[in-house]
Write a protein that holds these residues in place. Structure first.
Motif, short mmCIF file in Angstrom:
data_model
loop_
_atom_site.label_atom_id
_atom_site.label_comp_id
_atom_site.label_asym_id
_atom_site.label_seq_id
_atom_site.Cartn_x
_atom_site.Cartn_y
_atom_site.Cartn_z
N GLU A 277 53.34 27.36 87.33
CA GLU A 277 54.80 27.21 87.21
C GLU A 277 55.17 26.62 85.84
OE1 GLU A 277 58.37 24.73 89.34
OE2 GLU A 277 56.54 25.03 90.49
N THR A 278 54.38 25.61 85.41
CA THR A 278 54.66 24.97 84.12
C THR A 278 54.47 25.97 82.97
OG1 THR A 278 53.86 22.89 85.04
CG2 THR A 278 54.07 22.99 82.66
N LEU A 279 53.40 26.77 83.05
CA LEU A 279 53.16 27.76 81.99
C LEU A 279 54.29 28.78 81.95
CD1 LEU A 279 49.31 28.35 82.42
CD2 LEU A 279 50.46 26.90 80.75
N GLU A 280 54.76 29.16 83.13
CA GLU A 280 55.90 30.09 83.23
C GLU A 280 57.11 29.51 82.49
OE1 GLU A 280 57.32 33.56 84.50
OE2 GLU A 280 55.70 32.91 85.81
N ASN A 281 57.34 28.20 82.71
CA ASN A 281 58.48 27.53 82.07
C ASN A 281 58.31 27.43 80.56
OD1 ASN A 281 60.13 27.03 84.30
ND2 ASN A 281 58.88 25.30 84.93
N VAL A 282 57.08 27.18 80.12
CA VAL A 282 56.82 27.09 78.67
C VAL A 282 57.17 28.41 78.00
CG1 VAL A 282 55.00 26.94 76.93
CG2 VAL A 282 55.07 25.28 78.78
N LEU A 285 60.81 28.76 77.57
CA LEU A 285 61.31 27.97 76.43
C LEU A 285 60.99 28.65 75.11
CD1 LEU A 285 60.58 24.18 77.16
CD2 LEU A 285 62.67 25.47 77.54
N LEU A 286 59.83 29.29 75.06
CA LEU A 286 59.42 29.95 73.81
C LEU A 286 60.45 31.00 73.39
CD1 LEU A 286 57.23 30.30 71.64
CD2 LEU A 286 56.16 32.00 73.10
N ALA A 287 61.13 31.59 74.38
CA ALA A 287 62.15 32.61 74.08
C ALA A 287 63.25 32.04 73.17
CB ALA A 287 62.77 33.12 75.38
N GLU A 318 43.96 30.52 81.46
CA GLU A 318 44.00 30.99 80.06
C GLU A 318 44.50 32.43 80.00
OE1 GLU A 318 43.71 29.21 77.49
OE2 GLU A 318 42.26 27.60 77.81
N ARG A 319 43.97 33.26 80.91
CA ARG A 319 44.37 34.67 80.90
C ARG A 319 45.80 34.83 81.41
NH1 ARG A 319 40.19 38.04 79.81
NH2 ARG A 319 38.10 37.17 79.97
N SER A 320 46.16 33.98 82.36
CA SER A 320 47.49 34.07 82.97
C SER A 320 48.59 33.82 81.93
CB SER A 320 47.60 33.06 84.11
OG SER A 320 48.94 32.88 84.47
N ILE A 321 48.43 32.77 81.11
CA ILE A 321 49.49 32.48 80.13
C ILE A 321 49.53 33.59 79.07
CG2 ILE A 321 48.08 30.92 78.70
CD1 ILE A 321 50.75 29.41 78.10
N LEU A 322 48.38 34.17 78.75
CA LEU A 322 48.38 35.27 77.77
C LEU A 322 49.16 36.47 78.33
CD1 LEU A 322 44.79 35.18 76.21
CD2 LEU A 322 46.90 34.22 75.33
N THR A 323 49.01 36.72 79.63
CA THR A 323 49.78 37.82 80.25
C THR A 323 51.27 37.53 80.16
OG1 THR A 323 47.96 38.08 81.81
CG2 THR A 323 50.03 39.15 82.39
N LEU A 325 52.80 35.56 77.98
CA LEU A 325 53.23 35.64 76.57
C LEU A 325 53.37 37.10 76.14
CD1 LEU A 325 50.99 32.85 74.98
CD2 LEU A 325 53.47 32.80 75.14
N LYS A 326 52.47 37.93 76.65
CA LYS A 326 52.50 39.36 76.30
C LYS A 326 53.79 40.00 76.81
CE LYS A 326 49.25 43.23 76.38
NZ LYS A 326 47.90 43.59 76.85
N GLN A 327 54.17 39.64 78.05
CA GLN A 327 55.41 40.19 78.62
C GLN A 327 56.63 39.73 77.81
OE1 GLN A 327 55.00 38.65 82.57
NE2 GLN A 327 53.91 40.43 83.33
N GLN A 328 56.58 38.47 77.37
CA GLN A 328 57.73 37.88 76.66
C GLN A 328 57.82 38.38 75.21
OE1 GLN A 328 59.99 35.14 77.74
NE2 GLN A 328 61.02 35.77 75.90
N CYS A 329 56.67 38.45 74.52
CA CYS A 329 56.70 38.68 73.07
C CYS A 329 56.02 39.97 72.62
CB CYS A 329 56.03 37.51 72.35
SG CYS A 329 56.73 35.91 72.78
N GLY A 330 55.43 40.71 73.54
CA GLY A 330 54.80 41.98 73.15
C GLY A 330 53.30 41.86 72.92
#
Length: 604
Positions: A277-282, A285-287, A318-323, A325-330
Motif C-alpha cells: 500500500e505504501t509503495l502504491e502511495n509513493v 506522489l511521484l506523479a 522490488e519487482r512489485s514497485i517496478l511494475t 513505476l512502469k504503469q505510471q511512467c512507462g
C-alpha cells in the motif's frame, strides 16, 4: 372563457398566497390547489400558454421575491452549514410542491429560481464565511457539510469553480506547512547526527502520503470524483511536492523513503500488505514530481546498493514497485532497473557454475572462498573503476575467475569494480584472533602490513595506486574511527600526507567478528551531474525529432514542443534548450534562416 378572463387574476393571487403560507409552515388544501391549477392547464386546450402566462410567470416572480427576503436574513444570522441545510430543505420542499399541485413543467424553472436566490446570489459570502465557510469546513473535517456543499453548488452554473479553488488553496497551505515543519526539524537536527535528519525526512514523506490519502478520499466521497477536484488536488500537490527539505530534493526524499521500506533493517517495520500500500502511495506522489528522471537515478543508485550488498528485504516487493513505476511512467523509465534485478538472478546462476568449475578443477583454486557478481554495464549506475594494485592473494582470484569466464564466453570484457567488493580477513592480535569484515580497499591496505611493520602515507598510496581522496577515507576508517586497527603517528583525528601508520597488535573488541565501515562517498553531486548530462542528450534528441518531422520551425514553437515532449520526465530549462539549439547548429543538425534569425531549418 369570459369567466376565466374575469377571475384568473384573483385565483392566481389566491394560489400564490396559499403557497407562501404553506412555505411558512401552514397546512393548506393541496388537492384544491391541484384542481384549480388543472383548470389553467385545461383552458389552454393542449397548449400551456394560459398556465405559463396567467399563473406560472407571477408564481416564479413571487418565489424569487420570497426566497430573496429569506436569504438576506439567513446569510446574516446562520452559519454556512445551517444555511446549506435550510437551502437543501427548501429545494426538497419545492420539488415536493411540484409533485403535489404544480404542473411538472414548472419544476426546473422553480428550482432554478430558488437556487439563484439562495445560492448564486450569496455564493461567495457563503463560501467565505469567517468561522464556518468552506475553509473552516475543510479545516475541521466536516465531511457531511462538504458533501452538502458539493450537492448544492453543483446545481448552479460554474458553482463548483470557487469551491475547487478553495479546496486547492487549503491543500496547498497544509502541504506547505508540512514542508516548513520538516525544514525546521531538519535545520534543528543538522547539528546532531545525520541519521536523525534521515528519520525526519521519512516522517515528512509519510505525512505527505497521509495528506494525499485524506484529500483523495474527500475528492472521491465528498466531491463525487469530480474532475475539477482531481485537478485541484493535482495542482496543489505539484506546488509543495516539488519543494526540497533540508537540502534534499523531493525526488531524492522519495527514493530514500522507498529504500528505507525495501531494505533489511529499515526503520519502518511493516506487514507485506502495508508495504504494498505504501509503495502504491509513493508512486502516486511521484506523479506530482516534475524531476522524475532525478528520482529514477537516485532510486537506481539505492537499488544497486540493496541488490549488491544483499540488503533487499524481499524480491517480490522490488519487482512489485517496478511494475507500479512502469504503469505510471512507462517502460523506458524502469527498463534499467528491471535489468538490474534480472542481472542479479543471472549472477547467482553464474556463481553456482563457478563453484562447480572450482569443484571440478581443485588444482586451479585460489585458496580463498571467492564470490563474483557479474553485471551488465548498461543497466547499472556507473562506478569508478581504478587499477587498484591488488595483493598477490587477490590477483590469483581474479585470474582464476577470468579463466573460468572465458570458458563461457569469449566476447565479453570484464571490468573489476573493486570499490564495491567486500572481504572477510583474519586479524591475529595479541589479545585474541578476530575476523574483520572490510571492503576490498581496506583489505588491500591491511594486507600491506603483513610484510611491513610501519608504512608512510605516500608508501601506502603508491603501493595501492589510489587517489588522495580514497586514501584519506580508507586510512581514516582504519586508524581514526571506532576500530583502530592501525596506529597513526602523530595521533590526531585527521589524516595528512606526512603521517605514518603501523599495525596495532594490541587491538581488541568484545566481539570476535566486527565490520569496519568505510564512510560512503556522498553520491548526490554525481547523481545530479549524471542526470544533467542525460537531460542534455534527451533535449538534443527531442529537438532533432521535432525538426526532422517539421523541417522548418520558429524558436517559440520549437521550445514549446520540446517542453511538451519531455514534460513527462522533467521540466526542461528554457536556457538549456536554447544552448542545445546553438550546439546542434554548430554540429550541422540545424541552420538559422537567413532572413529570420528566429526560424530554424533541419539539415538532413
Amino acid at each position: 372563457m369570459y369567466v376565466y378572463q374575469e377571475i384568473n387574476g384573483k385565483v392566481r393571487d389566491a394560489v400564490i398566497c396559499l403557497t407562501d403560507r404553506e412555505r411558512e409552515g401552514e397546512q393548506i388544501d393541496r388537492a384544491l390547489l391541484k384542481n384549480v391549477l388543472d383548470i389553467f392547464v385545461e383552458i389552454g386546450m393542449g397548449k400551456m400558454d394560459c398556465y405559463e402566462n396567467d399563473f406560472e410567470a407571477a408564481m416564479l416572480h413571487d418565489t424569487a421575491a420570497y426566497y430573496s427576503r429569506k436569504a438576506s436574513n439567513w446569510i446574516l444570522e446562520d452559519s454556512c452549514p445551517d444555511y446549506m441545510i435550510k437551502a437543501e430543505d427548501c429545494l426538497r420542499k419545492e420539488k415536493d410542491r411540484v409533485s403535489h399541485y404544480l404542473h411538472s413543467s414548472s419544476e426546473q424553472k422553480l428550482l432554478e429560481k430558488v437556487q439563484h436566490e439562495l445560492l448564486s446570489v450569496y455564493a461567495n459570502q457563503l463560501l467565505e464565511k469567517e468561522q464556518s465557510g468552506c475553509h473552516a469546513l475543510l479545516r475541521d473535517d466536516k465531511v457531511d457539510d462538504l458533501s452538502r456543499m458539493y450537492r448544492l453548488f453543483s446545481r448552479i452554473p460554474r458553482g463548483l469553480d470557487p469551491v475547487s479553488q478553495i479546496f486547492k488553496q487549503h491543500v496547498t497551505a497544509e502541504g506547505t506547512t508540512l514542508v516548513k515543519q520538516a525544514e525546521d526539524a531538519a535545520s534543528n537536527k543538522k547539528a546532531e547526527k545525520r541519521d536523525i535528519v534521515g528519520l525526519q525526512e521519512q516522517v515528512f514523506v509519510r505525512k505527505v502520503i497521509e495528506l494525499h490519502d485524506k484529500y483523495l478520499a474527500y475528492v472521491n466521497d465528498c466531491f463525487m470524483n469530480h474532475t475539477l477536484f482531481h485537478k485541484a488536488l493535482k495542482e496543489a500537490f505539484e506546488v509543495f511536492c516539488n519543494k526540497g527539505v533540508g537540502g534534499s530534493s523531493s525526488a531524492e526524499l522519495l527514493a530514500t523513503f522507498c529504500d528505507n521500506i525495501l531494505k533489511k533493517g529499515g526503520s519502518e517495520k511493516l506487514s507485506d500488505e502495508a508495504i504494498e500500500e505504501t509503495l502504491e502511495n509513493v508512486v502516486k506522489l511521484l506523479a506530482y514530481i516534475s524531476d522524475k528522471d532525478l528520482f529514477a537515478e537516485f532510486y537506481r543508485k539505492k537499488l544497486a546498493r540493496r541488490l549488491l550488498f544483499d540488503k533487499s528485504a524481499n524480491d517480490d516487493h522490488e519487482r512489485s514497485i517496478l511494475t507500479k513505476l512502469k504503469q505510471q511512467c512507462g517502460g523506458q523509465f524502469t527498463s534499467k532497473m528491471e535489468g538490474m534485478v534480472t542481472d542479479l538472478t543471472l549472477a547467482r546462476e553464474n556463481q553456482a557454475s563457478f563453484e562447480e568449475y572450482m569443484a571440478n578443477n581443485p588444482h586451479a583454486g585460489p585458496g580463498i572462498d571467492l564470490t563474483v557478481t557479474v553485471l551488465t554495464t548498461g543497466f547499472w549506475p556507473s562506478y569508478k573503476s581504478f587499477d587498484l594494485n591488488l595483493p598477490a592473494e587477490m590477483v590469483k582470484c581474479v585470474e582464476v575467475f577470468r579463466e573460468f569466464y572465458q570458458t563461457k564466453t569469449k566476447h565479453r570484457k570484464l571490468t573489476w569494480i573493486y570499490s564495491l567488493g567486500t572481504c572477510n580477513i583474519i586479524g591475529k592480535f595479541e589479545p585474541k584472533t578476530m575476523e574483520l569484515i572490510v571492503t576490498t580497499y581496506q583489505a588491500s591496505a591491511l594486507l600491506l602490513f603483513n610484510t611491513s611493520d610501519k608504512l608512510s602515507y605516500s608508501e601506502i598510496m603508491n603501493q595501492l595506486n589510489l587517489t588522495d581522496e580514497d586514501i584519506v577515507r580508507l586510512l581514516h576508517s582504519l586508524s581514526c574511527a571506532k576500530y583502530k586497527i592501525l596506529n597513526k603517528v602523530p595521533n590526531t583525528k585527521t589524516i595528512s600526507p606526512t603521517d605514518y601508520f603501523e599495525f596495532n597488535s594490541m587491538f581488541t573488541d568484545k566481539l570476535r567478528r566486527i565490520k569496519i565501515p568505510l564512510p560512503p562517498v556522498d553520491e548526490k553531486k554525481k547523481v545530479i551531474e549524471d542526470v544533467d548530462k542525460d537531460r542534455r542528450y534527451a533535449i538534443d534528441a527531442s529537438i532533432v525529432r521535432i525538426m526532422k518531422s517539421r523541417k522548418v520551425l520558429g524558436y517559440q514553437q520549437l521550445v514549446m514542443e520540446c517542453v511538451e515532449q519531455l514534460g513527462r520526465m522533467f521540466k526542461p530549462d528554457f536556457k538549456v534548450i536554447k544552448k542545445r539549439i546553438e550546439d546542434l547548429i554548430t554540429r550541422d543538425y540545424l541552420e538559422r534562416d537567413k532572413d529570420n534569425q528566429n526560424m530554424f531549418r533541419y539539415l538532413a
